[in-house]
Design a protein around this motif. Sequence first.
Motif, PDB file in Angstrom:
ATOM      1  N   TYR A 137       0.741  -1.220   0.006  1.00 46.93           N
ATOM      2  CA  TYR A 137      -0.072  -0.136  -0.049  1.00 46.93           C
ATOM      3  C   TYR A 137       0.981   1.315  -0.008  1.00 46.93           C
ATOM      4  N   ALA A 138       0.090   2.438  -0.500  1.00 48.12           N
ATOM      5  CA  ALA A 138       0.937   3.384  -0.486  1.00 48.12           C
ATOM      6  C   ALA A 138       0.508   4.317   0.731  1.00 48.12           C
ATOM      7  N   PRO A 139       1.413   4.981   1.394  1.00 47.23           N
ATOM      8  CA  PRO A 139       0.972   5.573   2.791  1.00 47.23           C
ATOM      9  C   PRO A 139       0.389   6.969   2.641  1.00 47.23           C
ATOM     10  N   HIS A 140      -0.656   7.139   2.850  1.00 53.18           N
ATOM     11  CA  HIS A 140      -1.338   8.412   2.831  1.00 53.18           C
ATOM     12  C   HIS A 140      -2.233   8.605   3.879  1.00 53.18           C
ATOM     13  N   ARG A 141      -2.690   9.848   4.539  1.00 54.06           N
ATOM     14  CA  ARG A 141      -3.533  10.113   5.526  1.00 54.06           C
ATOM     15  C   ARG A 141      -4.800  10.408   4.929  1.00 54.06           C
ATOM     16  N   ASP A 142      -4.893  10.661   3.562  1.00 52.98           N
ATOM     17  CA  ASP A 142      -6.176  11.207   3.059  1.00 52.98           C
ATOM     18  C   ASP A 142      -6.935  10.015   2.396  1.00 52.98           C
ATOM     19  N   VAL A 143      -8.081   9.623   3.170  1.00 55.56           N
ATOM     20  CA  VAL A 143      -8.694   8.376   2.473  1.00 55.56           C
ATOM     21  C   VAL A 143      -8.794   8.296   0.924  1.00 55.56           C
ATOM     22  N   ALA A 144      -9.068   9.757   0.590  1.00 57.89           N
ATOM     23  CA  ALA A 144      -9.311   9.778  -0.981  1.00 57.89           C
ATOM     24  C   ALA A 144      -8.092   9.365  -1.893  1.00 57.89           C
ATOM     25  N   MET A 145      -6.897   9.074  -1.118  1.00 55.53           N
ATOM     26  CA  MET A 145      -5.738   8.853  -1.978  1.00 55.53           C
ATOM     27  C   MET A 145      -5.279   7.420  -1.716  1.00 55.53           C
ATOM     28  N   LEU A 146      -6.134   6.625  -0.996  1.00 52.79           N
ATOM     29  CA  LEU A 146      -5.740   5.193  -0.505  1.00 52.79           C
ATOM     30  C   LEU A 146      -5.588   4.479  -1.963  1.00 52.79           C
ATOM     31  N   GLN A 147      -4.416   3.788  -1.785  1.00 51.47           N
ATOM     32  CA  GLN A 147      -4.236   2.774  -3.136  1.00 51.47           C
ATOM     33  C   GLN A 147      -3.456   1.633  -2.287  1.00 51.47           C
ATOM     34  N   GLY A 148      -3.987   0.429  -2.505  1.00 50.30           N
ATOM     35  CA  GLY A 148      -3.309  -0.764  -1.907  1.00 50.30           C
ATOM     36  C   GLY A 148      -3.803  -2.137  -2.518  1.00 50.30           C
ATOM     37  N   ALA A 149      -3.096  -3.167  -2.298  1.00 51.04           N
ATOM     38  CA  ALA A 149      -3.148  -4.364  -2.983  1.00 51.04           C
ATOM     39  C   ALA A 149      -3.130  -5.349  -1.873  1.00 51.04           C
ATOM     40  N   GLN A 150      -3.998  -6.287  -1.903  1.00 49.52           N
ATOM     41  CA  GLN A 150      -4.180  -7.762  -1.138  1.00 49.52           C
ATOM     42  C   GLN A 150      -3.835  -8.832  -2.028  1.00 49.52           C
TER      43      GLN A 150
END
Length: 141
Positions: free
Chosen positions: A62-75
Amino acid sequence: MSEFFQRNHIMCLATASGGQPYSTPLFYHFSATDVIFTFLSSLQTRHADEAILNERVSAAVYAPHRDVAMLQGAQMLGTVSMHRPDERETAKDFAGYRERFPECEPLLGDPELRFWTLRVHWIKYTDNTVRFGHKEIWSRS
């Protein structure tokens, strides 16, 4: 999705033994062609012990961001394989790892260090930059 994996460099690998889960952060090299992650790890670790006993693992990037609108990640779900030290020089993905992380060179003389690959079977990628909750699913045929 491949660009996301190329932009990032740490995955959290999860193993399990005796019904007890365990996770650890690892630096990785990603091969979009083969959909595999390459990493280095010592035989003197809990996750290595557990991966030797049970090759089935999960992982997250995942890419660390504090803004939920910027959340990117993979499981991900997949299987891990440990490689012998003499395979390091011939494996193209290990060469990619060494190129991405040249600071690992002094560690390569450690007899406990091993080159591993995670062959991914399934990925769920979340990208809130597209829209909240946007998901992409990939699976190996």
